[in-house]
Design an enzyme around this catalytic site. Structure first.
Site, PDB file in Angstrom:
ATOM      1  N   HIS A 201       7.836  93.065  87.922  1.00 25.57           N
ATOM      2  CA  HIS A 201       8.402  91.952  88.706  1.00 25.57           C
ATOM      3  C   HIS A 201       9.867  91.643  88.391  1.00 25.57           C
ATOM      4  O   HIS A 201      10.465  90.799  89.028  1.00 25.57           O
ATOM      5  CB  HIS A 201       7.582  90.674  88.484  1.00 25.57           C
TER       6      HIS A 201
HETATM    7  C1  UD1 Z   1      10.736  84.077  87.136  1.00 25.85           C
HETATM    8  C2  UD1 Z   1      11.630  84.152  85.906  1.00 25.85           C
HETATM    9  C3  UD1 Z   1      11.258  85.373  85.080  1.00 25.85           C
HETATM   10  C4  UD1 Z   1       9.784  85.363  84.727  1.00 25.85           C
HETATM   11  C5  UD1 Z   1       8.958  85.195  85.991  1.00 25.85           C
HETATM   12  C6  UD1 Z   1       7.522  85.020  85.626  1.00 25.85           C
HETATM   13  C7  UD1 Z   1      13.890  83.288  86.231  1.00 25.85           C
HETATM   14  C8  UD1 Z   1      15.312  83.664  86.381  1.00 25.85           C
HETATM   15  N1  UD1 Z   1      13.023  84.322  86.291  1.00 25.85           N
HETATM   16  O1  UD1 Z   1      10.979  85.222  87.921  1.00 25.85           O
HETATM   17  O2  UD1 Z   1      12.000  85.365  83.868  1.00 25.85           O
HETATM   18  O3  UD1 Z   1       9.475  86.570  84.105  1.00 25.85           O
HETATM   19  O4  UD1 Z   1       9.383  84.030  86.706  1.00 25.85           O
HETATM   20  O5  UD1 Z   1       6.673  85.409  86.635  1.00 25.85           O
HETATM   21  O6  UD1 Z   1      13.563  82.149  86.066  1.00 25.85           O
HETATM   22  N2  UD1 Z   1       7.443  83.541  94.818  1.00 25.85           N
HETATM   23  C9  UD1 Z   1       6.457  83.045  95.626  1.00 25.85           C
HETATM   24  N3  UD1 Z   1       5.587  82.112  95.096  1.00 25.85           N
HETATM   25  C10 UD1 Z   1       5.668  81.688  93.815  1.00 25.85           C
HETATM   26  C11 UD1 Z   1       6.683  82.214  93.009  1.00 25.85           C
HETATM   27  C12 UD1 Z   1       7.568  83.132  93.510  1.00 25.85           C
HETATM   28  O7  UD1 Z   1       6.336  83.396  96.791  1.00 25.85           O
HETATM   29  O8  UD1 Z   1       4.847  80.864  93.404  1.00 25.85           O
HETATM   30  C13 UD1 Z   1       8.406  84.528  95.384  1.00 25.85           C
HETATM   31  C14 UD1 Z   1       9.511  83.827  96.183  1.00 25.85           C
HETATM   32  O9  UD1 Z   1       9.883  84.643  97.227  1.00 25.85           O
HETATM   33  C15 UD1 Z   1      10.645  83.759  95.181  1.00 25.85           C
HETATM   34  C16 UD1 Z   1      10.460  85.047  94.396  1.00 25.85           C
HETATM   35  O10 UD1 Z   1       9.044  85.218  94.314  1.00 25.85           O
HETATM   36  O11 UD1 Z   1      11.909  83.710  95.783  1.00 25.85           O
HETATM   37  C17 UD1 Z   1      11.051  84.988  92.994  1.00 25.85           C
HETATM   38  O12 UD1 Z   1      10.590  83.826  92.294  1.00 25.85           O
HETATM   39  P1  UD1 Z   1      11.475  83.189  91.110  1.00 25.85           P
HETATM   40  O13 UD1 Z   1      10.719  82.084  90.502  1.00 25.85           O
HETATM   41  O14 UD1 Z   1      12.843  82.896  91.592  1.00 25.85           O
HETATM   42  O15 UD1 Z   1      11.646  84.377  90.104  1.00 25.85           O
HETATM   43  P2  UD1 Z   1      10.525  85.284  89.423  1.00 25.85           P
HETATM   44  O16 UD1 Z   1      10.766  86.684  89.845  1.00 25.85           O
HETATM   45  O17 UD1 Z   1       9.186  84.714  89.640  1.00 25.85           O
HETATM   46  N1  UDP Z   2      -0.677  87.381  84.328  1.00 25.90           N
HETATM   47  C1  UDP Z   2      -1.742  86.849  85.046  1.00 25.90           C
HETATM   48  N2  UDP Z   2      -2.079  87.408  86.242  1.00 25.90           N
HETATM   49  C2  UDP Z   2      -1.387  88.475  86.758  1.00 25.90           C
HETATM   50  C3  UDP Z   2      -0.290  89.004  86.008  1.00 25.90           C
HETATM   51  C4  UDP Z   2       0.041  88.421  84.803  1.00 25.90           C
HETATM   52  O1  UDP Z   2      -2.389  85.892  84.605  1.00 25.90           O
HETATM   53  O2  UDP Z   2      -1.730  88.943  87.850  1.00 25.90           O
HETATM   54  C5  UDP Z   2      -0.291  86.715  83.065  1.00 25.90           C
HETATM   55  C6  UDP Z   2      -0.156  87.618  81.860  1.00 25.90           C
HETATM   56  O3  UDP Z   2      -1.384  87.713  81.166  1.00 25.90           O
HETATM   57  C7  UDP Z   2       0.903  86.894  81.028  1.00 25.90           C
HETATM   58  C8  UDP Z   2       1.764  86.221  82.060  1.00 25.90           C
HETATM   59  O4  UDP Z   2       1.018  86.204  83.270  1.00 25.90           O
HETATM   60  O5  UDP Z   2       0.308  85.879  80.238  1.00 25.90           O
HETATM   61  C9  UDP Z   2       3.047  86.971  82.217  1.00 25.90           C
HETATM   62  O6  UDP Z   2       3.749  86.467  83.297  1.00 25.90           O
HETATM   63  P1  UDP Z   2       4.912  87.285  83.995  1.00 25.90           P
HETATM   64  O7  UDP Z   2       4.708  88.733  83.767  1.00 25.90           O
HETATM   65  O8  UDP Z   2       4.979  86.788  85.384  1.00 25.90           O
HETATM   66  O9  UDP Z   2       6.211  86.733  83.245  1.00 25.90           O
HETATM   67  P2  UDP Z   2       6.991  87.167  81.916  1.00 25.90           P
HETATM   68  O10 UDP Z   2       6.057  87.090  80.779  1.00 25.90           O
HETATM   69  O11 UDP Z   2       7.590  88.518  82.138  1.00 25.90           O
HETATM   70  O12 UDP Z   2       8.082  86.149  81.852  1.00 25.90           O
END
Ligand code: UD1
Ligand code: UDP
Length: 358
Positions: A201
């Protein structure tokens, strides 16, 4: 003592899930949700399955550019902090929500505690690296997972007296989830070690070209072994917009709940991921982990040979996975590497805060 905890994304909810009930019991505690993650499968599901109470404040901020997103969060958090006047604001990790919580508290001269401080990938091209550095440098109490993170902070000039090595809250969270797992409910068609688990992601890995390369390698690997890939919603958008082709044995699902994810992880042959949280969980649960990145904040796990930094090159991924599929001893070597596991981390954080402020 009044504490405000700011959360906003899936990993923050999961990693703080063991700590929030302790704060509720021991302090006047308010939870603020920035709304960064908002879809059911990225947010609500974790509150339900981890038995977390409702947040006291939850904002509806639209996904947008980072600066607007952080600005919207800060405006909302500021209103809450002006009303609640907490003694301490607690944030976790390296997301935009973490940064918004810490910066807002700092502007109002409220003390800040940062959980998972000091981790560094040393890649300033990553938004998370900048977020974590900024938050560390405006925090008053810094909780690090290990000595490496402690040393990073000391090298950057942070006062040692403010740094506390407590371990990793994801250990508490994931061991608790493993206990709560109903093994019978796990899909019985998923024979143990018969598949690879994948998550992708990161911003860099979800550019159309980079994602295509990663999927190409997964398509090739899936001809030898089943791959299960719960797809983050950011990644889903890029896959859909670019019509990226997926082989039948590469099974894409929606993001899944935490207990299901931990179940899939412990039963997998190995995991390939760019997630920070999954790298830690794989080490805790002794599942070999190949990291789909060029650097990691969890370098220590790579140094001791527990996890492998594989990168994102299509050919390199395919060749390495083919090699370990043909050489089971490589996986066994990774499983045999021991990592010290510190439990009771959430309690240690609570006692430290209590000792400092009460
Ligand atoms: C964010 C964090 C990243 C973390 C990740 C965990 C920042 C800069 N990045 O990245 O460090 O690893 O969360 O998962 O804060 N979206 C949805 N629904 C949701 C969430 C996201 O549709 O509930 C889609 C939207 O199109 C959004 C895109 O995902 O624009 C990115 O979401 P965003 O929260 O900006 O960044 P993440 O990639 O989730
Ligand atoms: N995770 C989850 N469901 C999923 C993928 C990940 O519950 O489908 C959990 C995973 O076990 C971990 C957390 O989400 O605890 C990690 O989140 P993510 O990879 O989005 O963020 P990061 O840790 O890279 O910031």
């Amino acid at each position: 003592m009044k504490i405000v905890t700011v959360i906003g994304t899936r990993p923050e909810i999961i990693k703080l899930s063991p700590l929030m009930p302790i704060f509720d019991k021991e302090f006047n505690h308010k939870i603020v949700h920035t709304g960064q993650h908002y879809s059911y499968c990225m947010d609500r599901i974790f509150f339900e399955e981890l038995n977390l109470r409702k947040c006291d404040y939850a904002f509806n901020i639209a996904s947008s550019t980072p600066a607007s997103q952080i600005g919207d969060m800060m405006r909302n958090i500021e209103k809450v902090l002006l009303v609640e006047k907490p003694d301490l604001v607690v944030v976790q990790g390296d997301t935009n929500s973490t940064l918004a919580g810490a910066l807002t508290a700092s502007k109002l001269q409220i003390k800040i505690a940062h959980i998972e401080a000091g981790c560094r990938s040393f890649d300033r091209g990553l938004p998370e690296e900048i977020n974590r550095i900024l938050v560390d440098h405006c925090s008053d109490v810094l909780f690090t997972p290990d000595l490496t993170a402690f040393n990073n902070l000391v090298r950057e000039g942070i006062n040692q007296d403010n740094i506390h090595i407590v371990g990793n809250t994801s250990t508490d969270a994931c061991l608790r989830a493993k206990d709560l797992l109903n093994w019978k409910e796990l899909d019985e068609s998923l024979e143990k070690q018969s598949y690879i688990l994948v998550t992708v992601h990161r911003q860099k890995n979800t550019s159309p070209n980079n994602l295509k390369n990663i999927i190409n390698s997964l398509n090739i690997i899936s001809k030898k072994i089943k791959i299960i890939f719960p797809v983050h919603l950011r990644t889903r958008e890029v896959l859909d917009e670019n019509n990226i082709e997926i082989e039948d044995n590469l099974i894409l699902t929606d993001p899944i709940g935490y207990k299901d994810f931990i179940g899939l992880l412990v039963n997998s042959k190995f995991v390939m991921t760019d997630s920070g949280g999954v790298q830690e969980e794989a080490a805790i649960l002794n599942v070999p982990c190949l990291i789909l990145r060029d650097n990691t904040e969890w370098e220590y796990l790579v140094e001791i040979g527990k996890n492998v930094l594989l990168g994102t090159d299509e050919k390199k991924i395919t060749e390495h996975v083919n090699y370990i599929l043909n050489n089971e001893s490589e996986l066994e070597n990774m499983r045999n590497k021991k990592v010290p596991i510190k439990t009771g981390v959430s309690k240690a954080i609570f006692y430290t805060i209590k000792n400092i402020y009460l």
